[in-house]
Write a protein that holds these residues in place. Structure first.
Motif, PDB file in Angstrom:
ATOM      1  N   LEU A  34       6.145   0.340  -1.069  1.00 37.60           N
ATOM      2  CA  LEU A  34       5.074   0.644  -2.028  1.00 37.60           C
ATOM      3  C   LEU A  34       4.322   1.916  -1.634  1.00 37.60           C
ATOM      4  O   LEU A  34       3.988   2.742  -2.491  1.00 37.60           O
ATOM      5  N   GLN A  35       4.057   2.088  -0.341  1.00 37.18           N
ATOM      6  CA  GLN A  35       3.369   3.293   0.122  1.00 37.18           C
ATOM      7  C   GLN A  35       4.203   4.533  -0.176  1.00 37.18           C
ATOM      8  O   GLN A  35       3.657   5.546  -0.642  1.00 37.18           O
ATOM      9  N   GLN A  36       5.508   4.463   0.062  1.00 38.24           N
ATOM     10  CA  GLN A  36       6.377   5.607  -0.231  1.00 38.24           C
ATOM     11  C   GLN A  36       6.438   5.869  -1.730  1.00 38.24           C
ATOM     12  O   GLN A  36       6.428   7.024  -2.165  1.00 38.24           O
ATOM     13  N   LEU A  37       6.503   4.811  -2.523  1.00 39.00           N
ATOM     14  CA  LEU A  37       6.548   4.950  -3.978  1.00 39.00           C
ATOM     15  C   LEU A  37       5.292   5.636  -4.496  1.00 39.00           C
ATOM     16  O   LEU A  37       5.360   6.543  -5.333  1.00 39.00           O
ATOM     17  N   VAL A  38       4.142   5.236  -3.981  1.00 41.45           N
ATOM     18  CA  VAL A  38       2.871   5.813  -4.415  1.00 41.45           C
ATOM     19  C   VAL A  38       2.777   7.287  -4.008  1.00 41.45           C
ATOM     20  O   VAL A  38       2.295   8.118  -4.774  1.00 41.45           O
ATOM     21  N   LYS A  39       3.272   7.627  -2.806  1.00 45.83           N
ATOM     22  CA  LYS A  39       3.229   9.013  -2.351  1.00 45.83           C
ATOM     23  C   LYS A  39       4.167   9.902  -3.152  1.00 45.83           C
ATOM     24  O   LYS A  39       3.846  11.055  -3.430  1.00 45.83           O
ATOM     25  N   SER A  40       5.315   9.371  -3.519  1.00 42.12           N
ATOM     26  CA  SER A  40       6.320  10.207  -4.176  1.00 42.12           C
ATOM     27  C   SER A  40       6.220  10.215  -5.695  1.00 42.12           C
ATOM     28  O   SER A  40       6.763  11.106  -6.340  1.00 42.12           O
ATOM     29  N   ASN A  41       5.531   9.243  -6.288  1.00 42.39           N
ATOM     30  CA  ASN A  41       5.495   9.139  -7.737  1.00 42.39           C
ATOM     31  C   ASN A  41       4.065   8.912  -8.216  1.00 42.39           C
ATOM     32  O   ASN A  41       3.561   7.791  -8.218  1.00 42.39           O
ATOM     33  N   ARG A  42       3.425   9.973  -8.637  1.00 42.55           N
ATOM     34  CA  ARG A  42       2.029   9.889  -9.097  1.00 42.55           C
ATOM     35  C   ARG A  42       1.906   9.109 -10.409  1.00 42.55           C
ATOM     36  O   ARG A  42       0.839   8.641 -10.756  1.00 42.55           O
ATOM     37  N   ASP A  43       3.016   8.983 -11.147  1.00 41.95           N
ATOM     38  CA  ASP A  43       2.968   8.231 -12.403  1.00 41.95           C
ATOM     39  C   ASP A  43       2.665   6.758 -12.158  1.00 41.95           C
ATOM     40  O   ASP A  43       2.007   6.114 -12.972  1.00 41.95           O
ATOM     41  N   VAL A  44       3.148   6.222 -11.047  1.00 39.87           N
ATOM     42  CA  VAL A  44       2.875   4.824 -10.722  1.00 39.87           C
ATOM     43  C   VAL A  44       1.383   4.637 -10.464  1.00 39.87           C
ATOM     44  O   VAL A  44       0.781   3.667 -10.928  1.00 39.87           O
ATOM     45  N   ALA A  88      -5.505  -1.193  -9.357  1.00 39.38           N
ATOM     46  CA  ALA A  88      -5.809   0.173  -8.932  1.00 39.38           C
ATOM     47  C   ALA A  88      -5.954   0.258  -7.420  1.00 39.38           C
ATOM     48  O   ALA A  88      -5.790   1.330  -6.829  1.00 39.38           O
ATOM     49  N   PHE A  89      -6.219  -0.864  -6.785  1.00 40.25           N
ATOM     50  CA  PHE A  89      -6.400  -0.892  -5.330  1.00 40.25           C
ATOM     51  C   PHE A  89      -5.110  -1.196  -4.575  1.00 40.25           C
ATOM     52  O   PHE A  89      -5.128  -1.296  -3.354  1.00 40.25           O
ATOM     53  N   LEU A  90      -3.996  -1.339  -5.277  1.00 39.32           N
ATOM     54  CA  LEU A  90      -2.727  -1.686  -4.630  1.00 39.32           C
ATOM     55  C   LEU A  90      -2.319  -0.698  -3.535  1.00 39.32           C
ATOM     56  O   LEU A  90      -1.938  -1.135  -2.443  1.00 39.32           O
ATOM     57  N   PRO A  91      -2.410   0.623  -3.747  1.00 37.59           N
ATOM     58  CA  PRO A  91      -2.052   1.538  -2.656  1.00 37.59           C
ATOM     59  C   PRO A  91      -2.913   1.338  -1.408  1.00 37.59           C
ATOM     60  O   PRO A  91      -2.411   1.341  -0.281  1.00 37.59           O
ATOM     61  N   GLU A  92      -4.197   1.130  -1.616  1.00 39.79           N
ATOM     62  CA  GLU A  92      -5.117   0.922  -0.497  1.00 39.79           C
ATOM     63  C   GLU A  92      -4.836  -0.410   0.204  1.00 39.79           C
ATOM     64  O   GLU A  92      -4.893  -0.506   1.437  1.00 39.79           O
ATOM     65  N   ILE A  93      -4.497  -1.431  -0.566  1.00 36.62           N
ATOM     66  CA  ILE A  93      -4.169  -2.736   0.004  1.00 36.62           C
ATOM     67  C   ILE A  93      -2.886  -2.644   0.826  1.00 36.62           C
ATOM     68  O   ILE A  93      -2.784  -3.241   1.899  1.00 36.62           O
ATOM     69  N   ALA A  94      -1.912  -1.889   0.346  1.00 33.15           N
ATOM     70  CA  ALA A  94      -0.647  -1.726   1.077  1.00 33.15           C
ATOM     71  C   ALA A  94      -0.882  -1.061   2.428  1.00 33.15           C
ATOM     72  O   ALA A  94      -0.309  -1.471   3.446  1.00 33.15           O
ATOM     73  N   VAL A  95      -1.730  -0.043   2.461  1.00 31.58           N
ATOM     74  CA  VAL A  95      -2.053   0.637   3.721  1.00 31.58           C
ATOM     75  C   VAL A  95      -2.782  -0.318   4.664  1.00 31.58           C
ATOM     76  O   VAL A  95      -2.486  -0.378   5.865  1.00 31.58           O
ATOM     77  N   GLU A  96      -3.720  -1.071   4.133  1.00 33.46           N
ATOM     78  CA  GLU A  96      -4.481  -2.019   4.951  1.00 33.46           C
ATOM     79  C   GLU A  96      -3.585  -3.140   5.472  1.00 33.46           C
ATOM     80  O   GLU A  96      -3.730  -3.577   6.616  1.00 33.46           O
ATOM     81  N   TYR A  97      -2.652  -3.597   4.656  1.00 36.33           N
ATOM     82  CA  TYR A  97      -1.702  -4.621   5.103  1.00 36.33           C
ATOM     83  C   TYR A  97      -0.919  -4.103   6.308  1.00 36.33           C
ATOM     84  O   TYR A  97      -0.767  -4.814   7.309  1.00 36.33           O
ATOM     85  N   THR A  98      -0.434  -2.875   6.228  1.00 36.66           N
ATOM     86  CA  THR A  98       0.328  -2.281   7.328  1.00 36.66           C
ATOM     87  C   THR A  98      -0.541  -2.160   8.573  1.00 36.66           C
ATOM     88  O   THR A  98      -0.075  -2.424   9.686  1.00 36.66           O
ATOM     89  N   ARG A  99      -1.799  -1.801   8.407  1.00 34.67           N
ATOM     90  CA  ARG A  99      -2.703  -1.698   9.556  1.00 34.67           C
ATOM     91  C   ARG A  99      -2.890  -3.064  10.217  1.00 34.67           C
ATOM     92  O   ARG A  99      -2.805  -3.193  11.436  1.00 34.67           O
ATOM     93  N   GLN A 100      -3.117  -4.095   9.415  1.00 39.47           N
ATOM     94  CA  GLN A 100      -3.297  -5.436   9.960  1.00 39.47           C
ATOM     95  C   GLN A 100      -1.999  -5.982  10.561  1.00 39.47           C
ATOM     96  O   GLN A 100      -2.031  -6.685  11.578  1.00 39.47           O
ATOM     97  N   TYR A 101      -0.879  -5.643   9.951  1.00 43.54           N
ATOM     98  CA  TYR A 101       0.432  -6.033  10.499  1.00 43.54           C
ATOM     99  C   TYR A 101       0.620  -5.419  11.888  1.00 43.54           C
ATOM    100  O   TYR A 101       1.081  -6.097  12.812  1.00 43.54           O
ATOM    101  N   ASN A 102       0.272  -4.149  12.037  1.00 41.53           N
ATOM    102  CA  ASN A 102       0.395  -3.481  13.336  1.00 41.53           C
ATOM    103  C   ASN A 102      -0.483  -4.140  14.395  1.00 41.53           C
ATOM    104  O   ASN A 102      -0.096  -4.220  15.555  1.00 41.53           O
ATOM    105  N   ILE A 103      -1.652  -4.613  14.003  1.00 41.59           N
ATOM    106  CA  ILE A 103      -2.524  -5.313  14.944  1.00 41.59           C
ATOM    107  C   ILE A 103      -1.873  -6.624  15.376  1.00 41.59           C
ATOM    108  O   ILE A 103      -1.850  -6.958  16.564  1.00 41.59           O
ATOM    109  N   ILE A 104      -1.332  -7.359  14.425  1.00 45.42           N
ATOM    110  CA  ILE A 104      -0.690  -8.643  14.736  1.00 45.42           C
ATOM    111  C   ILE A 104       0.513  -8.439  15.658  1.00 45.42           C
ATOM    112  O   ILE A 104       0.702  -9.176  16.618  1.00 45.42           O
ATOM    113  N   LYS A 105       1.307  -7.421  15.382  1.00 44.88           N
ATOM    114  CA  LYS A 105       2.523  -7.171  16.153  1.00 44.88           C
ATOM    115  C   LYS A 105       2.274  -6.314  17.400  1.00 44.88           C
ATOM    116  O   LYS A 105       3.213  -5.967  18.101  1.00 44.88           O
ATOM    117  N   ASN A 106       1.015  -5.947  17.646  1.00 42.81           N
ATOM    118  CA  ASN A 106       0.639  -5.147  18.820  1.00 42.81           C
ATOM    119  C   ASN A 106       1.367  -3.790  18.828  1.00 42.81           C
ATOM    120  O   ASN A 106       1.949  -3.382  19.831  1.00 42.81           O
TER     121      ASN A 106
END
Length: 186
Positions: A34-44, A88-106
């Protein structure tokens, strides 16, 4: 239109759900997609933020785009966001999910910026060197900025190590502008 509190809460809820289902890794790959899709396709992004397009139409479009590319859990989560008018917050949620995932996985994300692109062997050497200094698993994010002229800038968590030629030139310029070698004559 950023709302870090909202993004954090939705990401946390999704992480809790997928941990119970044992789908943490699958949803992480979906969020990276989703993060890559949002970066590469502004239409989404425009689709997600559009107040003109109705929710059911957005769901059909997102389902068509995502079909076969993401898990059913992630698609259901996107539909939930659309139903709650939070898409509208989906891109921001995807980034935050990845941040929290990184914390969980150290996992510590380290960004290295250089003047030219580095080959994989050099990146692996840098990753190993950084991993020996950090007690966490290291994920390297390479970036290129020609303004650095040479050298590199390494960013991790709240630390910044700037070993670029541009920084050295800036420091030299600052020293010459202060002219500490010639005393002031009045």
């Amino acid at each position: 239109m950023q709302n870090p509190r909202l993004a954090s809460r939705y990401a946390k809820s999704l992480i809790d759900l997928v941990q119970e289902k044992g789908q943490l890794e699958a949803v992480q790959s979906d969020m990276l997609f989703l993060q890559q899709l949002v970066k590469s396709n502004r239409d989404v992004v425009s689709l997600l933020k559009s107040p003109i397009i109705k929710a059911d139409k957005k769901q059909k479009i997102m389902a068509a785009i995502m079909e076969g590319r993401i898990s059913a859990t992630t698609l259901a989560f996107i539909n939930l966001l659309i139903n709650k008018a939070r898409e509208a917050f989906l891109p921001e949620i995807a980034v935050e999910y990845t941040r929290q995932y990184n914390i969980i996985k150290n996992i510590s994300v380290v960004k290295i910026t250089t003047a030219v692109a580095l080959d994989n062997a050099t990146l692996e050497t840098i990753r190993q060197k950084v991993a020996s200094e950090i007690p966490q698993q290291v994920q390297l994010e390479p970036a290129v900025n020609a303004d650095l002229i040479g050298g590199f800038v390494l960013e991790t968590n709240d630390n910044l190590f700037d070993a670029s030629v541009a920084r050295d030139l800036h420091d030299i310029k600052k020293q010459f502008s202060q002219n500490i070698y010639v005393s002031s004559i009045r």
